[in-house]
Scaffold this motif. Sequence first.
Motif, PDB file in Angstrom:
ATOM      1  N   ARG A   1      -8.013  37.174  54.304  1.00  0.00           N
ATOM      2  CA  ARG A   1      -6.589  37.161  54.944  1.00  0.00           C
ATOM      3  C   ARG A   1      -6.685  36.701  56.555  1.00  0.00           C
ATOM      4  N   LEU A   2      -7.501  36.432  57.005  1.00  0.00           N
ATOM      5  CA  LEU A   2      -7.351  36.195  58.428  1.00  0.00           C
ATOM      6  C   LEU A   2      -6.903  34.637  58.584  1.00  0.00           C
ATOM      7  N   ARG A   3      -6.302  34.390  59.590  1.00  0.00           N
ATOM      8  CA  ARG A   3      -5.553  33.147  59.804  1.00  0.00           C
ATOM      9  C   ARG A   3      -6.427  32.126  60.766  1.00  0.00           C
ATOM     10  N   GLN A   4      -6.287  30.842  60.154  1.00  0.00           N
ATOM     11  CA  GLN A   4      -7.198  29.856  60.872  1.00  0.00           C
ATOM     12  C   GLN A   4      -6.265  28.854  61.679  1.00  0.00           C
ATOM     13  N   PRO A   5      -6.253  28.630  62.785  1.00  0.00           N
ATOM     14  CA  PRO A   5      -7.181  28.842  63.760  1.00  0.00           C
ATOM     15  C   PRO A   5      -6.824  30.051  64.694  1.00  0.00           C
ATOM     16  N   GLU A   6      -5.932  30.719  64.426  1.00  0.00           N
ATOM     17  CA  GLU A   6      -5.451  31.903  65.131  1.00  0.00           C
ATOM     18  C   GLU A   6      -6.443  33.111  65.449  1.00  0.00           C
ATOM     19  N   HIS A   7      -7.258  33.316  64.300  1.00  0.00           N
ATOM     20  CA  HIS A   7      -8.193  34.073  64.539  1.00  0.00           C
ATOM     21  C   HIS A   7      -9.694  33.622  64.601  1.00  0.00           C
ATOM     22  N   VAL A   8      -9.932  32.712  63.945  1.00  0.00           N
ATOM     23  CA  VAL A   8     -11.173  31.845  63.842  1.00  0.00           C
ATOM     24  C   VAL A   8     -11.009  30.411  63.392  1.00  0.00           C
ATOM     25  N   ASP A   9     -11.828  29.646  63.969  1.00  0.00           N
ATOM     26  CA  ASP A   9     -11.701  28.149  63.773  1.00  0.00           C
ATOM     27  C   ASP A   9     -12.461  27.705  62.231  1.00  0.00           C
ATOM     28  N   SER A  10     -13.139  28.718  61.611  1.00  0.00           N
ATOM     29  CA  SER A  10     -13.949  28.133  60.469  1.00  0.00           C
ATOM     30  C   SER A  10     -13.852  29.537  59.613  1.00  0.00           C
ATOM     31  N   LEU A  11     -12.818  29.840  59.092  1.00  0.00           N
ATOM     32  CA  LEU A  11     -12.837  31.149  58.210  1.00  0.00           C
ATOM     33  C   LEU A  11     -13.939  31.237  57.101  1.00  0.00           C
ATOM     34  N   GLY A  12     -14.128  30.025  56.717  1.00  0.00           N
ATOM     35  CA  GLY A  12     -14.962  29.779  55.524  1.00  0.00           C
ATOM     36  C   GLY A  12     -16.419  29.974  56.152  1.00  0.00           C
ATOM     37  N   ALA A  13     -16.721  29.490  57.309  1.00  0.00           N
ATOM     38  CA  ALA A  13     -18.133  29.802  57.865  1.00  0.00           C
ATOM     39  C   ALA A  13     -18.374  31.439  58.066  1.00  0.00           C
ATOM     40  N   LEU A  14     -17.247  32.294  58.686  1.00  0.00           N
ATOM     41  CA  LEU A  14     -17.206  33.444  58.874  1.00  0.00           C
ATOM     42  C   LEU A  14     -17.479  34.244  57.396  1.00  0.00           C
ATOM     43  N   TYR A  15     -16.712  33.917  56.420  1.00  0.00           N
ATOM     44  CA  TYR A  15     -16.708  34.459  55.285  1.00  0.00           C
ATOM     45  C   TYR A  15     -18.218  34.449  54.689  1.00  0.00           C
ATOM     46  N   VAL A  16     -18.745  33.067  54.446  1.00  0.00           N
ATOM     47  CA  VAL A  16     -20.086  32.894  53.867  1.00  0.00           C
ATOM     48  C   VAL A  16     -21.088  33.787  54.752  1.00  0.00           C
ATOM     49  N   GLN A  17     -20.940  33.756  56.018  1.00  0.00           N
ATOM     50  CA  GLN A  17     -21.995  34.473  56.971  1.00  0.00           C
ATOM     51  C   GLN A  17     -22.194  35.946  56.494  1.00  0.00           C
ATOM     52  N   LEU A  18     -20.680  36.703  56.526  1.00  0.00           N
ATOM     53  CA  LEU A  18     -20.344  37.919  55.983  1.00  0.00           C
ATOM     54  C   LEU A  18     -21.313  38.411  54.747  1.00  0.00           C
ATOM     55  N   LYS A  19     -20.696  37.350  53.780  1.00  0.00           N
ATOM     56  CA  LYS A  19     -21.215  37.520  52.408  1.00  0.00           C
ATOM     57  C   LYS A  19     -22.819  37.327  52.057  1.00  0.00           C
ATOM     58  N   LEU A  20     -23.371  36.488  52.741  1.00  0.00           N
ATOM     59  CA  LEU A  20     -25.000  36.433  52.644  1.00  0.00           C
ATOM     60  C   LEU A  20     -25.656  37.502  53.230  1.00  0.00           C
ATOM     61  N   GLN A  21     -25.040  37.989  54.458  1.00  0.00           N
ATOM     62  CA  GLN A  21     -25.445  39.058  55.138  1.00  0.00           C
ATOM     63  C   GLN A  21     -25.405  40.629  54.318  1.00  0.00           C
ATOM     64  N   ARG A  22     -24.324  40.621  53.907  1.00  0.00           N
ATOM     65  CA  ARG A  22     -24.067  41.810  53.151  1.00  0.00           C
ATOM     66  C   ARG A  22     -25.042  41.746  51.776  1.00  0.00           C
ATOM     67  N   GLU A  23     -24.484  40.906  50.898  1.00  0.00           N
ATOM     68  CA  GLU A  23     -25.120  40.615  49.500  1.00  0.00           C
ATOM     69  C   GLU A  23     -26.583  40.375  49.238  1.00  0.00           C
ATOM     70  N   VAL A  24     -26.895  39.515  50.189  1.00  0.00           N
ATOM     71  CA  VAL A  24     -28.452  39.208  50.014  1.00  0.00           C
ATOM     72  C   VAL A  24     -29.310  39.788  50.943  1.00  0.00           C
ATOM     73  N   HIS A  25     -29.068  40.134  51.982  1.00  0.00           N
ATOM     74  CA  HIS A  25     -29.898  40.855  53.009  1.00  0.00           C
ATOM     75  C   HIS A  25     -29.644  42.409  53.483  1.00  0.00           C
ATOM     76  N   GLY A  26     -28.181  42.843  52.978  1.00  0.00           N
ATOM     77  CA  GLY A  26     -28.006  44.165  53.176  1.00  0.00           C
ATOM     78  C   GLY A  26     -28.090  44.481  54.681  1.00  0.00           C
ATOM     79  N   ALA A  27     -27.517  43.507  55.441  1.00  0.00           N
ATOM     80  CA  ALA A  27     -27.589  43.517  56.823  1.00  0.00           C
ATOM     81  C   ALA A  27     -26.498  44.370  57.559  1.00  0.00           C
ATOM     82  N   ALA A  28     -26.778  44.911  58.354  1.00  0.00           N
ATOM     83  CA  ALA A  28     -25.526  45.280  59.429  1.00  0.00           C
ATOM     84  C   ALA A  28     -25.316  44.304  60.538  1.00  0.00           C
ATOM     85  N   ALA A  29     -23.786  44.393  60.936  1.00  0.00           N
ATOM     86  CA  ALA A  29     -23.385  43.350  61.887  1.00  0.00           C
ATOM     87  C   ALA A  29     -23.298  44.238  63.119  1.00  0.00           C
ATOM     88  N   LEU A  30     -23.570  43.605  64.301  1.00  0.00           N
ATOM     89  CA  LEU A  30     -23.714  44.106  65.676  1.00  0.00           C
ATOM     90  C   LEU A  30     -22.909  43.043  66.580  1.00  0.00           C
TER      91      LEU A  30
END
Length: 594
Positions: free
Chosen positions: A250-279
């Motif tokens: 529900r973030l807004r594009q571009p007020e929050h980020v210029d590619s909400l899709g890229a952010l979402y896919v990155q977070l999705k892959l990191q969480r569900e494929v790698h179980g990775a933490a974000a720093l």
Amino acid sequence: MSAAVLRLAVRVARGLLRDFLPLLVGLLVATLSSGAYAGDEDCGGDGPAFASLYQRDDLFRQALADAENASVSPRRLSGVTVPHHLLAGHLIAEGIKAVSGVRYKRAVVLFPDHFRDTETMFATTRRDFDTVFGRLAIDGEAVAGLLARGGEVIDARSCLFGRDHGLQAILPFLRHFLPGVRVVPVAVSIASRRRDWERLAAALGPLADADTLIVQSTDFSHYLPHHAARRHDQQTLNLIAAGTFDQIARLRQPEHVDSLGALYVQLKLQREVHGAAALVVANENSQQYDPLPADETTSYMVVLFGPIPQDEPAPARRGTRHLYLGGDTSFGRAMMKALLDERASARIETEILQRTEGRPLVVNLEGVVLPNLPEGLGHMTLAMPQDLTLAWLKRLNVAAVSLANNHARDLGEGGLAETRRALETAGIVALGQGELAVIEDVELVALTDLDVNGSYRNDLITPDVLARLSGRPAERPLVALVHWGREYATDPGARERYLADELSRRGVAGLFGGHSHAASPAMQALAGGDTLHLYSLGNFLFDQGADKASGALVELTAFDQGTVFARLMPLPNLFELARAEAGAQQDGKSSSDR
């Protein structure tokens, strides 16, 4: 022409030259030199390598020099998020350098289709790339696999891969820091939506193995003055910390980020494929590079993803400071006895400092600090010996304590005054109800909703107390330490939910509770990310066993632009560790006596 108009014209001209001229010149030269992007020529399929959008390497070499002292991760990371404006080239260099300690087979690069040239939601290419540092090859097998899936990703017929800075600004850094890596570039349409992002994440999942680095090339808040950009960045930071996909979407594009899709896919892959933490290790804004105020700014972040241990402190970096928040703390009763043991003391110090590295710490100090403890105190009257308490607070680099709790007045106003004197003499900030202090560029406020020990009042955070938090300057984040709720609960009740909403409306970026002695398992984002909320930090140093009590630290990384990223760090039960060490030492002495 007035002086004000002249200054504005100079700023605009300087901004255009700095931000856009290298891009435009590079595009023009590439177009004229190769003819590859002229007219409607088809850039799909196999063909010659895309010429570099940039013909000079000075911007890239300057960025590399700026990142010379940046750290390299000691472990294999699975992803990194970096900007693509060369104005923030030092951040691109720092992010890619951080992952360069190991070799990767491929790098999947997610970037926004700035020119809206994709025919569908996602596109890739089968052509290699020339960069100012040499050629970067496509991972042909991986690209072919994506294209064979039947429509999620297409082979772009347009020449966007040769002219979009979202990709072209990243490639030289990949070539420099990861020699030999092959790339899988994926342009993400600005028109794509969550259902599309889910499909792309599924398509990329098989590629996201241990030899693959997922590179998200995005800039964050766009076209806003700095005060508004700062608020949007804080919302994004809080949602990354909380990790809730429904809220991220529900973030807004571009007020929050210029590619909400890229952010979402990155977070999705990191969480569900790698179980990775974000720093999040960096958050800057273009206003920080310009002495004159700008009506429109752009924000930048560097985010690392991987098996980052929860008890490992964030790396030091210029432009950031770190502060740690601990829960309920008392150096009296059985805790005092345990800490008098040398071996137990050493173990507790090690457990804490391996998480904080001796950076400033703030805790909720429950009880009264006295030079001499009176005899016959009841078990629920908390008092601590001054020498031991101050020595430990100094040993752990405690910069401030909250006295806004239900035990600070266990010996009346006189005991509270004695406690304040001892702390202030030792150079430790003591925060009472509604009092504020700035520690490491974070503004802290201490609040309690609970009266003295044994009272059933839970309404001390009144409208007047809340009103005093309104109308503050927004140059630094406001974080509230709140004593509230029920003991041994890990979730808020109706009263705490009401107070959390009220504090969120008053600009509190982080809300962290105490009193329950049991740590909440996860942080939550309120009001679309305005506030990051942890109901309870539980215990820090308190004489309760693991059968009923638990604890956590919160690590705050404060950025120069006035935002903060929070990370939850679970703690072992330090009281039980101390008792175990003291018992082991006593057993050892007994054995030697026999």
